[in-house]
Scaffold this motif. Sequence first.
Motif, PDB file in Angstrom:
ATOM      1  N   THR A 461       0.825  -1.210   0.000  1.00  0.00           N
ATOM      2  CA  THR A 461       0.000   0.000   0.000  1.00  0.00           C
ATOM      3  C   THR A 461       0.860   1.262   0.000  1.00  0.00           C
ATOM      4  O   THR A 461       0.467   2.279  -0.599  1.00  0.00           O
ATOM      5  CB  THR A 461      -0.933   0.011   1.214  1.00  0.00           C
ATOM      6  N   SER A 462       2.010   1.207   0.632  1.00  0.00           N
ATOM      7  CA  SER A 462       2.909   2.368   0.619  1.00  0.00           C
ATOM      8  C   SER A 462       3.479   2.622  -0.768  1.00  0.00           C
ATOM      9  O   SER A 462       3.844   3.755  -1.091  1.00  0.00           O
ATOM     10  CB  SER A 462       4.046   2.149   1.617  1.00  0.00           C
ATOM     11  N   ILE A 463       3.569   1.596  -1.585  1.00  0.00           N
ATOM     12  CA  ILE A 463       4.030   1.768  -2.961  1.00  0.00           C
ATOM     13  C   ILE A 463       2.898   2.237  -3.866  1.00  0.00           C
ATOM     14  O   ILE A 463       3.090   3.063  -4.771  1.00  0.00           O
ATOM     15  CB  ILE A 463       4.640   0.445  -3.480  1.00  0.00           C
ATOM     16  N   LEU A 464       1.688   1.728  -3.627  1.00  0.00           N
ATOM     17  CA  LEU A 464       0.566   2.052  -4.487  1.00  0.00           C
ATOM     18  C   LEU A 464       0.132   3.510  -4.376  1.00  0.00           C
ATOM     19  O   LEU A 464      -0.230   4.134  -5.385  1.00  0.00           O
ATOM     20  CB  LEU A 464      -0.629   1.146  -4.158  1.00  0.00           C
ATOM     21  N   PHE A 465       0.161   4.066  -3.173  1.00  0.00           N
ATOM     22  CA  PHE A 465      -0.371   5.418  -3.012  1.00  0.00           C
ATOM     23  C   PHE A 465       0.406   6.471  -3.794  1.00  0.00           C
ATOM     24  O   PHE A 465      -0.219   7.333  -4.434  1.00  0.00           O
ATOM     25  CB  PHE A 465      -0.432   5.791  -1.530  1.00  0.00           C
ATOM     26  N   PRO A 466       1.742   6.484  -3.800  1.00  0.00           N
ATOM     27  CA  PRO A 466       2.436   7.466  -4.656  1.00  0.00           C
ATOM     28  C   PRO A 466       2.113   7.303  -6.136  1.00  0.00           C
ATOM     29  O   PRO A 466       2.042   8.297  -6.870  1.00  0.00           O
ATOM     30  CB  PRO A 466       3.922   7.184  -4.381  1.00  0.00           C
ATOM     31  N   VAL A 467       1.882   6.058  -6.579  1.00  0.00           N
ATOM     32  CA  VAL A 467       1.500   5.846  -7.980  1.00  0.00           C
ATOM     33  C   VAL A 467       0.138   6.477  -8.254  1.00  0.00           C
ATOM     34  O   VAL A 467      -0.055   7.164  -9.275  1.00  0.00           O
ATOM     35  CB  VAL A 467       1.490   4.341  -8.301  1.00  0.00           C
ATOM     36  N   MET A 468      -0.809   6.270  -7.364  1.00  0.00           N
ATOM     37  CA  MET A 468      -2.133   6.880  -7.526  1.00  0.00           C
ATOM     38  C   MET A 468      -2.043   8.399  -7.468  1.00  0.00           C
ATOM     39  O   MET A 468      -2.735   9.104  -8.224  1.00  0.00           O
ATOM     40  CB  MET A 468      -3.085   6.362  -6.441  1.00  0.00           C
ATOM     41  N   TYR A 469      -1.210   8.911  -6.595  1.00  0.00           N
ATOM     42  CA  TYR A 469      -1.048  10.357  -6.492  1.00  0.00           C
ATOM     43  C   TYR A 469      -0.504  10.957  -7.783  1.00  0.00           C
ATOM     44  O   TYR A 469      -0.949  12.021  -8.237  1.00  0.00           O
ATOM     45  CB  TYR A 469      -0.117  10.685  -5.321  1.00  0.00           C
ATOM     46  N   LYS A 470       0.426  10.230  -8.406  1.00  0.00           N
ATOM     47  CA  LYS A 470       1.000  10.708  -9.658  1.00  0.00           C
ATOM     48  C   LYS A 470      -0.040  10.761 -10.758  1.00  0.00           C
ATOM     49  O   LYS A 470      -0.122  11.709 -11.543  1.00  0.00           O
ATOM     50  CB  LYS A 470       2.157   9.794 -10.058  1.00  0.00           C
TER      51      LYS A 470
END
Length: 475
Positions: A461-470
């Motif tokens: 989840t810590s990896i997924l959130f920056p991707v979604m933010y981008k």
Amino acid sequence: MKTITTTKKRILFDKRKEVRKGLRSMIRSGRRTNDPGACGRWMVTLTLCASFLGLGMCISVLGPTLEDLAINVNKNISNISYIFVGRSAGYIGGSLVGGPLFDCMNPYLLLGFSMLGTAFGMIAIPFCKKALFLTGLMSCVGVSMGFLDTGGNVLILSIWGSQAGPHMQALHFSFAAGAFISPIIAKLLFGKYQGSSTLPGGGDNITAELSSSAASSASSATIITDKVAETLDSMRDEGFHSLYAYFVIGALLLLISLAFAILYSCGTPTQPDRSHPSPSGELLAARHHTALVCLLAVFFFWYVGAEVTYGSFIFTYAKEYAGMAQAQAAGLNALFWGTFAATRGLAIFFAACMRPGTMILLSLVGCTFSSLLLVLFSRSGSALWSCTALYGASMATVFPSGLSWLEQYTRVTGRSAAVFVVGAALGEMALPAVLGFLLGKPNLQKYPLVMLLELVSATITSILFPVMYKLAAAP
């Protein structure tokens, strides 16, 4: 380009000014005498909060009573873990069917029937003596809960419109409060089973009594055999006191279903509060709307799966792996849901002065840090207590903040909510089932499997959130 950059910064950073006004506007809306629907919307909100209280109790009661349910159907915990799959499969089906139904039918009628079905299912669970029948009943309960989860989130957004943020936090706080209360009812109030397979008075005494009675006369042996049978029946009743919690939860859900019936008969409005237009006055649509919705569903898959897995297995983990007593294990379970509920309560006020993205980032940092410590100090009692509290607090605000965060960039519709609920239900189905299967392997029982799974979930989840933010920040 300068105009796009300015607009982008306003969306990303100026949201704080808007959410600060959210709580004050929410309170003022209930005091307006010239708004005929305000009272009805508050009544709907309170009823939905009560229903999510019951939903949280239904979800978390399975953890502390899992051992008793396994004994009730003559199975062990590893062999009964597939009831998570049955419940989540029903949850998915209820979410998929409930989404379109809520667009074309009265939501109060559907929610009332879903609460009624959940109530009867919870009351019937203690009477299940076959594992297959228990799984089927769990699936039916999951269908009703899927209706409630999808319809509750959509209805809050529908009746409050742009002011739904604090109400959404209150809704999920009620879920957490129910999840906190349920283990207390199940194990600290009703739980008297100590996990002992010996008869009262000791097995040797019973054996000696049977031997002497058999030597004296056949009739005496028959009397003693009847007494032993009565003792076994008494033990069985004593061992399943924790299952009384299902009756308490079922009775509460019956009352809530009656409240939805009253709302339906009174014709309570279901439209948003038009007196509170969007502060920005814009219709937001993200460039990567579909990708965002799908990634957030995957995000909720790991988040909800980790939440349900920890809440369901921490009781067994504390007893079997860490060597805690039953009361301490139940207290640890209650501590997780207690900090979870308390933080969600505080999040109602945090949402008025903090961006959802910031709350998600803080939560992910806390989840990763606490799960790492739980892996490193898996048998330490002090680490279990302190890190469980931190982990529960860190997990609390992710789901409602995720919905609020996505709403800043694109419109959250009923179909989108159904996708989120399906992703969450898949996580609730898959992760506990996988963990239950692994716990049945003797060569893996020496590892802290529960804590390792939580660490993996926090990392993903810590990896997924920056991707979604981008993707969301794309102009």
